[in-house]
Structure formats: C-alpha cells, structure tokens
Design a protein around this motif. Structure first.
Motif, PDB file in Angstrom:
ATOM      1  N   ALA A 205       0.842  -1.208   0.000  1.00 50.10           N
ATOM      2  CA  ALA A 205       0.000   0.000   0.000  1.00 50.10           C
ATOM      3  C   ALA A 205       0.869   1.247   0.000  1.00 50.10           C
ATOM      4  CB  ALA A 205      -0.920  -0.015   1.222  1.00 50.10           C
ATOM      5  N   HIS A 206       1.987   1.196   0.731  1.00 54.36           N
ATOM      6  CA  HIS A 206       2.894   2.348   0.752  1.00 54.36           C
ATOM      7  C   HIS A 206       3.551   2.551  -0.612  1.00 54.36           C
ATOM      8  CE1 HIS A 206       5.852   5.231   2.066  1.00 54.36           C
ATOM      9  NE2 HIS A 206       6.829   4.430   1.667  1.00 54.36           N
ATOM     10  N   VAL A 207       3.920   1.451  -1.287  1.00 50.76           N
ATOM     11  CA  VAL A 207       4.497   1.573  -2.626  1.00 50.76           C
ATOM     12  C   VAL A 207       3.506   2.269  -3.559  1.00 50.76           C
ATOM     13  CG1 VAL A 207       5.277   0.283  -4.651  1.00 50.76           C
ATOM     14  CG2 VAL A 207       6.047  -0.405  -2.365  1.00 50.76           C
ATOM     15  N   ALA A 208       2.236   1.861  -3.503  1.00 52.19           N
ATOM     16  CA  ALA A 208       1.221   2.501  -4.356  1.00 52.19           C
ATOM     17  C   ALA A 208       1.092   3.986  -4.022  1.00 52.19           C
ATOM     18  CB  ALA A 208      -0.121   1.790  -4.182  1.00 52.19           C
ATOM     19  N   ALA A 209       1.117   4.310  -2.731  1.00 52.57           N
ATOM     20  CA  ALA A 209       1.032   5.717  -2.342  1.00 52.57           C
ATOM     21  C   ALA A 209       2.247   6.496  -2.828  1.00 52.57           C
ATOM     22  CB  ALA A 209       0.902   5.824  -0.820  1.00 52.57           C
ATOM     23  N   THR A 210       3.407   5.872  -2.807  1.00 51.19           N
ATOM     24  CA  THR A 210       4.627   6.525  -3.281  1.00 51.19           C
ATOM     25  C   THR A 210       4.565   6.764  -4.785  1.00 51.19           C
ATOM     26  OG1 THR A 210       5.864   5.463  -1.496  1.00 51.19           O
ATOM     27  CG2 THR A 210       7.138   6.370  -3.308  1.00 51.19           C
ATOM     28  N   VAL A 211       3.977   5.829  -5.525  1.00 55.60           N
ATOM     29  CA  VAL A 211       3.801   6.028  -6.965  1.00 55.60           C
ATOM     30  C   VAL A 211       2.912   7.254  -7.220  1.00 55.60           C
ATOM     31  CG1 VAL A 211       2.836   5.040  -9.081  1.00 55.60           C
ATOM     32  CG2 VAL A 211       4.182   3.600  -7.529  1.00 55.60           C
ATOM     33  N   ARG A 212       1.830   7.360  -6.482  1.00 58.41           N
ATOM     34  CA  ARG A 212       0.958   8.530  -6.650  1.00 58.41           C
ATOM     35  C   ARG A 212       1.723   9.818  -6.328  1.00 58.41           C
ATOM     36  NH1 ARG A 212      -4.533   7.407  -7.090  1.00 58.41           N
ATOM     37  NH2 ARG A 212      -5.090   5.196  -6.821  1.00 58.41           N
ATOM     38  N   ARG A 213       2.530   9.780  -5.292  1.00 57.22           N
ATOM     39  CA  ARG A 213       3.330  10.965  -4.944  1.00 57.22           C
ATOM     40  C   ARG A 213       4.300  11.307  -6.073  1.00 57.22           C
ATOM     41  NH1 ARG A 213       7.874  11.179  -0.066  1.00 57.22           N
ATOM     42  NH2 ARG A 213       8.914  13.094  -0.803  1.00 57.22           N
ATOM     43  N   ALA A 214       4.985  10.262  -6.619  1.00 54.91           N
ATOM     44  CA  ALA A 214       5.954  10.497  -7.688  1.00 54.91           C
ATOM     45  C   ALA A 214       5.276  11.072  -8.933  1.00 54.91           C
ATOM     46  CB  ALA A 214       6.679   9.196  -8.021  1.00 54.91           C
ATOM     47  N   ALA A 236      -1.083  -2.794  -8.791  1.00 54.34           N
ATOM     48  CA  ALA A 236      -1.863  -2.314  -9.936  1.00 54.34           C
ATOM     49  C   ALA A 236      -3.305  -2.036  -9.525  1.00 54.34           C
ATOM     50  CB  ALA A 236      -1.817  -3.339 -11.071  1.00 54.34           C
ATOM     51  N   GLY A 237      -3.876  -2.912  -8.698  1.00 50.58           N
ATOM     52  CA  GLY A 237      -5.236  -2.674  -8.226  1.00 50.58           C
ATOM     53  C   GLY A 237      -5.342  -1.424  -7.376  1.00 50.58           C
ATOM     54  N   SER A 238      -4.278  -1.127  -6.604  1.00 53.28           N
ATOM     55  CA  SER A 238      -4.296   0.065  -5.750  1.00 53.28           C
ATOM     56  C   SER A 238      -4.108   1.350  -6.544  1.00 53.28           C
ATOM     57  CB  SER A 238      -3.187  -0.038  -4.687  1.00 53.28           C
ATOM     58  OG  SER A 238      -3.382  -1.163  -3.867  1.00 53.28           O
ATOM     59  N   LEU A 239      -3.666   1.244  -7.796  1.00 56.33           N
ATOM     60  CA  LEU A 239      -3.442   2.442  -8.614  1.00 56.33           C
ATOM     61  C   LEU A 239      -4.601   2.744  -9.538  1.00 56.33           C
ATOM     62  CD1 LEU A 239       0.335   1.924  -9.551  1.00 56.33           C
ATOM     63  CD2 LEU A 239      -0.634   3.515  -7.877  1.00 56.33           C
ATOM     64  N   HIS A 240      -5.713   2.089  -9.307  1.00 55.75           N
ATOM     65  CA  HIS A 240      -6.890   2.345 -10.151  1.00 55.75           C
ATOM     66  C   HIS A 240      -7.260   3.820 -10.092  1.00 55.75           C
ATOM     67  CE1 HIS A 240     -10.645   1.579 -12.227  1.00 55.75           C
ATOM     68  NE2 HIS A 240     -11.281   2.245 -11.270  1.00 55.75           N
ATOM     69  N   GLY A 241      -7.463   4.407 -11.257  1.00 55.92           N
ATOM     70  CA  GLY A 241      -7.895   5.799 -11.332  1.00 55.92           C
ATOM     71  C   GLY A 241      -6.780   6.801 -11.502  1.00 55.92           C
ATOM     72  N   ASP A 243      -3.913   8.996 -13.387  1.00 57.20           N
ATOM     73  CA  ASP A 243      -3.895   9.558 -14.742  1.00 57.20           C
ATOM     74  C   ASP A 243      -2.663   9.053 -15.487  1.00 57.20           C
ATOM     75  OD1 ASP A 243      -4.528  11.008 -16.963  1.00 57.20           O
ATOM     76  OD2 ASP A 243      -3.700  12.907 -16.193  1.00 57.20           O
ATOM     77  N   ALA A 244      -2.615   7.758 -15.718  1.00 50.09           N
ATOM     78  CA  ALA A 244      -1.501   7.112 -16.418  1.00 50.09           C
ATOM     79  C   ALA A 244      -1.918   5.701 -16.770  1.00 50.09           C
ATOM     80  CB  ALA A 244      -0.239   7.104 -15.552  1.00 50.09           C
ATOM     81  N   ASP A 245      -1.259   5.155 -17.782  1.00 49.80           N
ATOM     82  CA  ASP A 245      -1.478   3.750 -18.125  1.00 49.80           C
ATOM     83  C   ASP A 245      -0.615   2.889 -17.206  1.00 49.80           C
ATOM     84  OD1 ASP A 245      -3.217   4.325 -20.210  1.00 49.80           O
ATOM     85  OD2 ASP A 245      -1.582   4.510 -21.666  1.00 49.80           O
ATOM     86  N   VAL A 246      -1.224   1.918 -16.527  1.00 50.62           N
ATOM     87  CA  VAL A 246      -0.510   1.024 -15.615  1.00 50.62           C
ATOM     88  C   VAL A 246      -0.245  -0.291 -16.339  1.00 50.62           C
ATOM     89  CG1 VAL A 246      -0.574  -0.180 -13.413  1.00 50.62           C
ATOM     90  CG2 VAL A 246      -1.569   2.113 -13.611  1.00 50.62           C
ATOM     91  N   LEU A 247       1.034  -0.639 -16.534  1.00 55.30           N
ATOM     92  CA  LEU A 247       1.416  -1.813 -17.324  1.00 55.30           C
ATOM     93  C   LEU A 247       2.297  -2.746 -16.488  1.00 55.30           C
ATOM     94  CD1 LEU A 247       2.448   0.001 -20.623  1.00 55.30           C
ATOM     95  CD2 LEU A 247       0.275  -1.117 -20.144  1.00 55.30           C
ATOM     96  N   PRO A 248       1.986  -4.038 -16.466  1.00 59.96           N
ATOM     97  CA  PRO A 248       2.868  -4.996 -15.776  1.00 59.96           C
ATOM     98  C   PRO A 248       4.010  -5.430 -16.682  1.00 59.96           C
ATOM     99  CG  PRO A 248       0.942  -6.132 -16.624  1.00 59.96           C
ATOM    100  CD  PRO A 248       0.774  -4.687 -16.997  1.00 59.96           C
ATOM    101  N   LEU A 249       5.108  -5.859 -16.070  1.00 56.99           N
ATOM    102  CA  LEU A 249       6.247  -6.396 -16.810  1.00 56.99           C
ATOM    103  C   LEU A 249       6.910  -7.462 -15.949  1.00 56.99           C
ATOM    104  CD1 LEU A 249       8.199  -6.417 -19.191  1.00 56.99           C
ATOM    105  CD2 LEU A 249       9.452  -4.525 -18.114  1.00 56.99           C
TER     106      LEU A 249
END
Length: 824
Positions: A205-214, A236-241, A243-249
């Motif tokens: 959850a913190h990683v997802a929050a950090t992505v939003r901050r970045a 990926a589920g936590s980043l729903h919504g 403003d970016a395309d979320v892609l797995p690799l």
C-alpha cells in the motif's frame, strides 16, 4: 561507449577474451555486438539472461541498422526464433546457448560469444561461461569471448577468462548517465519483513502511495520495482484511477505484453516490473523509479527436497542498477521505500544462484559436458558439496547418471527435453501411460511459469484448454508443441500410450505430476481435511478454503516451506486415488519386514509403505535378531543413556573410569555420552524394559582392556585408607581433580597424599566441625606453609583436639583429647 570500442577490439584481438565494465545506459548491449560483427567474419552470438531482454536487444540493434528483426540481426529464445542465413548478430538466452554448446561444442560459424549481464550469476550464465572457456582451451582458440556487466566483479572475471596466471584485459567504458535524485520514503508505520513469499500488504500500500506521490511531483514515466507477479497485481489494483497507463512487466506475461511495456505510449505510463527490468532493458520514457527494495530468489530446502522462491532484501548493487533506469534519458529521481540507515545495511551483492538453488539440472549439464561436479571447468564459484550431492543422487534415481556421476543415454534424452530433469522424466515416462499430447500439456503447465490462480492444477489445465486467458493459453500451446517433439523422440512410437481422452484428467495430471515428484505424493492425515504427509516424510497443508480439501491423496506439483514452519504449504496439486499414487510412485512402494525404534520402544511389523506413508502394518512375531539389535542401538542413540538404569555403583564406576581416562589417557576407555553410545554392548536387550535391566557395572567393566582390569582399584580406588585406618570415599565428580574430603587430624603423619589416576590426590581438609579449612594437592608443602595459619586459627576454637607443631610426624587421630590432658 563508442570511445571504448577501439580498445575493446584491440583487447579481443590480442588476448581472445576480455571483460567489459560499463554503467547502465552506455549502449554496451547494442553497440558492442554491432562493432564486433563489423570486425569479425563469422556470426556474433549475444547471450542474455532473460527472453524479454534478448528480444528487446535484437529489436534495438535492428532499428539502429534501419531494418526488421530477422535479417542481419536475429534472436532465438525458447519457443520463438527470428533469424535467417544472413544473420550476423544473434541474441539468445543463456539457457539456449548452453543447449547449443552441448549439441555443437565447436560453435561452427560463430566468431564471438558475448555474455551480457554476467553479474546476475544465474546458473545458465555460469555454465555458459565455463563451457565457452573450455571450448576456447580445447577446440576453438580463435573464438572471441567477451563478458559484459555494469556491476561485475571485474578482476574475478578477468582472472577466470585469462587463465594461466595472466588475467584477461579489462576495458572500462564511461557513459552519459544523468543525475538521479534519491528520495528516501520509508513507510509511515511498522512493516513486517518479508517472510517466504509473503510481503506485508502495508508495504505494498505504501508503494502505491509513493507512486501517486511520484506522479504528482515528477514528470516522465514511472518504473516500479516489485518482487513478483502477485505484488504487481496488488499494486496495480491500488493504482486504479491514476492519470496514467498502468502496465505490468514480468516473466509470466506473454511476449506481446512484455514487449508492449517496452514501447513508449501515447500518454504517461506506470510500468510495474520485477527484477528483469534491472539491466539489459531500456524502458523508454522512464524518469522516475519507485523501488520496494525487495527481490525474489530461489532457495533449495535440501533436507526436505523442496525448492521455492523466497523474498529477500535487494542488494546495494541491485538497487543501484534500478536507480540507474531513471537517468538514462535525462535527470531523474528514485524513490526508495526504506531509510538511508537501512540502505547501509543491505548486502553488497546478490548471492549467486549456485549457492542457493536446486542444482539437479546444473549437475546434469555438467555431466553431459563430461565434467561431473564441474571437475576441470572454470566456474566462478564451486557448487556447494551438500547441494551437489543431493542433485547427483536425484539424477541417479532418474537414471540420468551412473554411479560415478557420468551421464547415461537416458540422461541425454532428459536433457534434450529442455525442462528440469524431473519434468523431463515425467514427459518421457508419462507418454506411454497417458499419451504424448496430454503428457506434454501437463509438463508445459508445470514448466512455462504461467499465471495460474488457485492450487487446483486440473482446474488450471482446463482453463488453459478453454482459453480463459488468451495470452497464457498461447504461451502454453507453444510450449506444448515444443515438448511433444522430445516426448515422441524418447518415448516410443507415435501411437505410444492410450488414445487421448481415455483416462480422466485427474488421473492423467496425477500420474504426470507423480512421475515428476514421487516424493511429494501425499496422503491425508487422520482427523484432518487439509493436512497431509508426503512420501518424503514432510508434512504439508492446503490453504484454507481450497477445493482440494478432503481429497484422500494428492500429487503435489509445487510446495514450499517458510522459515520457521514445520510443514510445507501446498501451492499446486492434483486430487488422486491410492491406485494412481502407487502407479506414479512405484519405486517408493515397498512391502517388507521392519524392525525399528518407534514410539519409545522396539517395534516389529510387516509394513507396506509408499516412502514414509504407511499403507498397512501387521505384527511380526519373530523379528530378525540383527534388526532388533540395530533398533535397540538406535533407540539408545535417540533417547540417550538415560534409558539404562544407572545404579549408584554404576554412576561411580563411570566417574572413576572418566578420571582414569582424563589422567592417563589411552588405553583407558572414554566414557562420555558419545563414546558410551558407540561402545557399550546392548546386544542382549530386545526392548526398552530389557535395556533398563542391563547390568551397567558389568557393561562398563567390559570396556576396560584386560591388561588394565586388575589395576582399576589401584589406579582409581573407590575408597582411600588414611593414617587413622579410616577408608574414605574419593569424589570423582570432576574427573580432572579426584578429591578426598577428610578431617585434618586424620592425615597427621601423612607426608604426602597418594596418587590417583596418575596425579596427586587433592585433599579437602576439614575442621572438627566438618568445615573446609584448606584444599591442597601438595600435602608436604601444606604442612610447612599452610598448616601454621590453620593451627593458629583453630586451636582456640577446638581446644580438645590436637594441633601439633609438626603434623607430618604426629600421630593421626579421630578423637578429641580428654579435658585433663594439657593442650600441646
């Protein structure tokens, strides 16, 4: 990078082998092979540790030449090939290079081999390097060999590539790496460390929050490093919504989805990747990295025959590589989800796979090369002896190597399948039982690292056949087609086995899985619905809520054991019946007399079992005496000498013998626990009760060599006579210092104490009230230097007792003097 190319060409021309060290983003993966192809007449083979990196490198080189892949630039990975007769640079995976070296050690038509990202230290990378060095030494001295890395331990590689005391030249290239700001972003609250495969949801959850901050603070695409596909899905589920395309690799994705993550998009992107994005790959547009700081690495549980992936803290070298992704195209930033202090405690480098992984396939490759155990090969690290021994024993069980570790014809057939030797065995031996196509389908499911949900293997198989996940189904079908060829080549005529569809899916999958892992065939434990005992003797449990719960038998495909847990967790399995288990685990099925120490006593029975699983047990009225003796000895070893009845006489005799051994050494017998367990004769006992009736004194005396038996009482007497005629017991509690506690007056007239166990007996001298007043092993010295002080102190306290001025010549006494007798 271009400035280093002339020096690199000169190094390879003069030495034939070289090490190139270049930071990320310098273009070593693309520019170096193109330069070599321009200088050398033959083909240049570039080996990458991962398929996605091989395809990406080939596309980039082809783009630089302005032509499509498959012309002068090609690639070959498992299940996919794009090359032609005109291909000058071919990018392959290291695993495929190993296969080619085994098939054609001379590498006909190849002028140079480039091993990229050597620092990652995968097993295939170590093998490819060792085999290429052997080829250069014995067959192809003209073959150019280049080892490349961004963080390699260059001098170790150079020493290995050079040989004969002359290291290969090391060429260092500098690059235009842009500045990368480091932002420390530890979680706001406590987070559990990784444990097995588990990652604390609070960290994700913190990683997802950090992505939003970045995304809010920085421009450019964001590359996020996570340990595995499961964590990628969660974030990926936590980043729903956003403003970016979320892609797995990650490695489980189809090639098309992997390649899509490496292409610039029409709008901003967040690429959620595993460690495969650390090196070799350039993810275009990335200016920000968010790093969870974790890696997933293989671990082999040698004692239980389990292999698994575990989550660990990434090394400093790895996180440095990751941060470098943000500075390839311009100034960037890395958000690290830990503190600067924690960063300093990270390990410097990742452990090489050879130190931690299952070595079965590795050992078979070495045997096929003609170097069992790696003898004579230039390996960066020798395989651990214990892990290698387990691997060789597994191969011997499969019939892949002989008693000397040399490869057999069957071993070469297993290697040709291109999967783990256990799966290759299931493929070849399963084809006559279930049909070629279905054997290949199950093995493909087990080997292709597909995104499978749940632990029901048959349900996953049916989902792939139905095409529920189109990308996964496509990858699976490609792997099935590849596997059908070696299955047909090694398992009889094309119509071998029953027609497809004759056997139920559960039976087919159970047979194939059981052939691959017979030691993981498991029966439900009494009284439970989700706990099992595997044939190897390890307990295993299903996850709560599984559809497999209650199945009487399982063929377990995947299981792992988290640190600290007794039982393994079943990750993938097939519900089967006992008949299928017995057919798949045939070599483990035994029926014979067993005499063992079990449940605290000797147990004798006729036992039918599948490995550690007891199928039937009947009492054995007349067990083999040798087996009984061995069982009793094993019981004594397990439970210790407390099984014997230690009388006071027995305990004292043991203490006396210990003193004799301590003071005089051999041939007096050692009587410590380990020595007695090995030496004491318990052959006359047939049970726990009879052990307790054993004559310990006689057993101990039997250990004393016959020539010393008559000296026992003289060397370590039980009692010692003192000048008064009293016989006083010697204390042997400390074998190094036998001690006699005696009143001072009883040793008057004794110029020196006797010797016990080869040394002067220590005297603990007592007052008339039995209190210790002095301790000495030098009685003559005590009379001169110690006694006067004792006499001065005690003569007034005990006036009725004699205190002569010359105790060495005074008569000893037990009694006090009469009141009328004057005090001396």
């Amino acid at each position: 990078m271009r400035s280093a190319l002339p020096g690199l060409a000169g190094a390879l021309s003069s030495s034939g082998a070289a090490v190139l060290v270049a930071p990320p983003g310098t273009g070593k993966t693309t520019l170096v092979p193109l330069a070599l192809a321009g200088d050398l007449p033959g083909r240049v083979v570039v080996a990458e540790p991962r398929r996605v990196a091989a395809r990406a490198a080939a596309r980039r080189m082809a783009a630089l030449l302005g032509e499509p892949v498959g012309g002068r630039i090609g690639y070959s990975v498992r299940g996919e090939r794009r090359r032609s007769a005109g291909t000058r640079v071919e990018v392959v995976t290291t695993g495929l290079l190993v296969r080619r070296l085994q098939a054609d050690p001379e590498l006909a038509g190849v002028a140079a081999v480039v091993l990229d990202e050597c620092h990652e230290r995968h097993l295939d990378t170590d093998l490819a390097l060792a085999f290429c060095l052997d080829v250069r030494a014995a067959l192809r001295p003209d073959l150019r060999l280049l080892a490349m890395s961004a963080t390699a331990q260059a001098q170790r590689l150079a020493a290995l590539l050079g040989g004969a005391g002359r290291p290969a030249p090391v060429v260092e290239a500098t690059g235009a790496q842009h500045a990368v700001d480091v932002v420390w972003t530890p979680p706001p609250g406590p987070v559990d460390p990784p444990h097995g495969l588990r990652v604390d949801p609070r960290l994700l959850a913190h990683v997802a929050a950090t992505v939003r901050r970045a995304l809010a603070e920085r421009s450019g695409d964001v590359l996020v490093f996570l340990p595995g596909a499961g964590e990628i899905g969660t974030v990926a589920g936590s980043l729903h919504g956003v403003d970016a395309d979320v892609l797995p690799l990650h490695g489980r994705l189809p090639a098309r989805a992997q390649d899509a993550a490496l292409q610039p998009g029409p709008r901003r992107r967040v690429v959620l990747a595993t460690a495969l994005a650390e090196s070799s790959l350039t993810v275009p547009g990335v200016r920000v990295v968010v790093d969870a700081g974790l890696s997933r690495v293989p671990r082999a549980d040698l004692s239980r025959g389990l292999g698994s992936l575990v989550t660990v803290r990434a090394s400093r070298a790895s996180v440095t590589q990751r941060a470098g992704r943000a500075g390839r195209e311009g100034p960037g930033a890395v958000y690290r989800c830990w503190t600067a202090a924690e960063h300093d405690r990270l390990p410097a480098h990742e452990e090489p796979e050879v130190a931690t992984a299952d070595l079965t396939a590795f050992a078979l490759e070495l045997a096929c090369w003609g170097a069992p155990g790696g003898r004579g090969l230039g390996l960066l690290d020798a395989p651990p002896p214990a892990a290698l021994l387990v691997a060789v024993r597994t191969l011997q069980t499969l019939g892949a190597v002989d008693g000397d570790g040399r490869v057999t014809a069957r071993g070469r057939a297993l290697t040709a399948a291109g999967v783990h030797p256990r799966l290759a065995r299931a493929l070849l031996d399963g084809t006559p039982l279930v049909g070629r196509r279905r054997a290949a389908e199950v093995v493909a499911l087990l080997s292709a690292d597909l995104p499978v949900r749940g632990d029901d293997l048959v349900a996953a198989w049916r989902g792939l056949r139905a095409g529920t996940d189109r990308g996964a189904t496509a990858r699976w079908r490609d792997e099935v087609a590849r596997l059908e060829r070696p299955a047909g080549d090694g398992a009889g005529p094309p119509d071998a086995g029953p027609p497809d569809g004759t056997l139920p899916d559960d039976t087919v999958a159970g047979l194939v899985v059981g052939l691959a892992h017979p030691e993981r065939l498991a029966r439900r434990r009494p009284g439970g619905t989700a706990t099992y005992l595997m044939a190897a003797g390890t307990g295993a449990e299903l996850a709560p809520g599984t559809a497999l719960a209650g199945a009487p038998w399982l063929a377990v495909a995947v299981a792992d054991r988290s640190p600290g847990r007794r039982d393994a967790r079943i990750r993938s399995a097939v519900a089967i019946d006992e008949a299928t288990a017995l057919e798949a685990g045939g070599p483990l099925h035994t029926d014979g007399d067993e005499v063992s120490w079990r449940d605290g006593d000797v147990r004798s029975a006729r036992v039918e079992r599948l490995g550690a699983i007891v199928l039937a047990e009947r009492p054995l009225p007349d067990p083999d005496p040798a087996g009984v003796r061995a069982a009793v000895a094993e019981g004594l070893r397990q439970e210790g000498l407390g099984l014997l009845h230690w009388t006071p006489a027995g305990s004292r005799l043991r203490a006396r013998l210990a003193a004799a051994r301590d003071g005089l050494g051999e041939p007096w017998p050692a009587v410590d626990d380990e020595a007695l367990l090995a030496a004491i004769d318990v052959s006359g006992a047939r049970s726990r009760a009879e052990l307790a009736r054993l004559d310990v004194v006689a057993a101990l005396r039997a250990l004393v060599p016959w020539q010393l038996a008559g000296d026992l009482d003289a060397v370590v007497p039980d009692h010692v006579p003192v000048p008064t005629g009293s016989r006083i017991r010697v204390d042997y509690t400390d074998p190094a210092v036998p001690t006699l506690s005696v009143r001072v007056q009883e040793v008057f007239g004794w110029p020196q104490a006797p010797r016990v166990a080869g040394r002067p007996l220590r005297l603990q001298l007592l007052s008339p009230a039995q209190r210790v007043v002095a301790t000495t092993a030098d009685l003559a010295g005590f009379w001169v230097t110690g006694y006067p002080a004792v006499r001065s102190e005690l003569r007034g306290r005990y006036p009725r007792h004699p205190w002569p001025e010359d105790p060495a010549t005074a008569p000893a006494t037990k009694r006090a003097t009469s009141r009328s007798r004057p005090r001396p």
